[in-house]
Design a protein around this motif. Structure first.
Motif: not given
Length: 173
Positions: A120-125, A137-140, A144-147
């Motif tokens: 699994p690679n979360d880069f694209k998400d 900003k994207e990382a934050k 946050e959306s994943k709690n």
């Protein structure tokens, strides 16, 4: 153009033990290779010289696109030659540091050693604007959306190896 020289030239996606036997997009492939200038036969580089069979996820832009495309569909333990036109290799720029002049057609002789399912690679998400780099900003927003409470400063200190304020696809681990 891909030509299988030795070993299986057709295979199922998986064997009886549900292990991958065919290179598929996003699967990690370990392979030995020797790259040549197809016109002159001059060796450019070889994993045998390094003593290590590289491994990477196929179809994710980690290598030249002609090699990415040429590996897909090859079977475990096969040996093949992949002829790569310049527009799928180094194009009009070449790669002078390796002796590849502009518009060089390459030939990769490869041997597929192992194939592993995708990791699994979360880069694209995380890369919400799809510019192939992750901002703070994207990382934050993503974490946050994943709690998930992630120290963004520590993350960037580790991942942003060139210090440009972004985590590129190449830097992402």
């Amino acid at each position: 153009k891909v030509t299988v020289n030795e070993g299986p030239n057709s295979c199922q996606d998986f064997d009886a033990e549900k292990k991958s036997t065919k290179v598929q997009k996003d699967y990690s492939v370990a392979f030995h290779f020797t790259a040549y200038d197809a016109a002159t036969g001059k060796k450019i580089e070889s994993s045998h010289d390094l003593g290590v069979a590289p491994s990477f996820p196929v179809g994710q832009g980690k290598v030249i696109s002609g090699l990415d495309q040429g590996l897909i569909g090859l079977c475990k333990h096969s040996k093949a030659s992949i002829v790569i036109p310049p527009h799928l290799a180094y194009g009009t720029m070449g790669k002078p540091e390796q002796g590849v002049t502009k518009d060089t057609i390459l030939r990769y002789d490869v041997e597929i050693i192992d194939i592993q399912p995708p990791v699994p690679n979360d880069f694209k998400d995380i890369d919400s604007n799809k510019d192939w780099k992750i901002s703070r900003k994207e990382a934050k927003y993503y974490f946050e959306s994943k709690n998930q409470n992630v120290d963004i400063d520590a993350l960037f200190k580790t991942e942003d190896t060139d210090g440009d304020g972004y985590v590129s696809w190449e830097e992402f681990t």
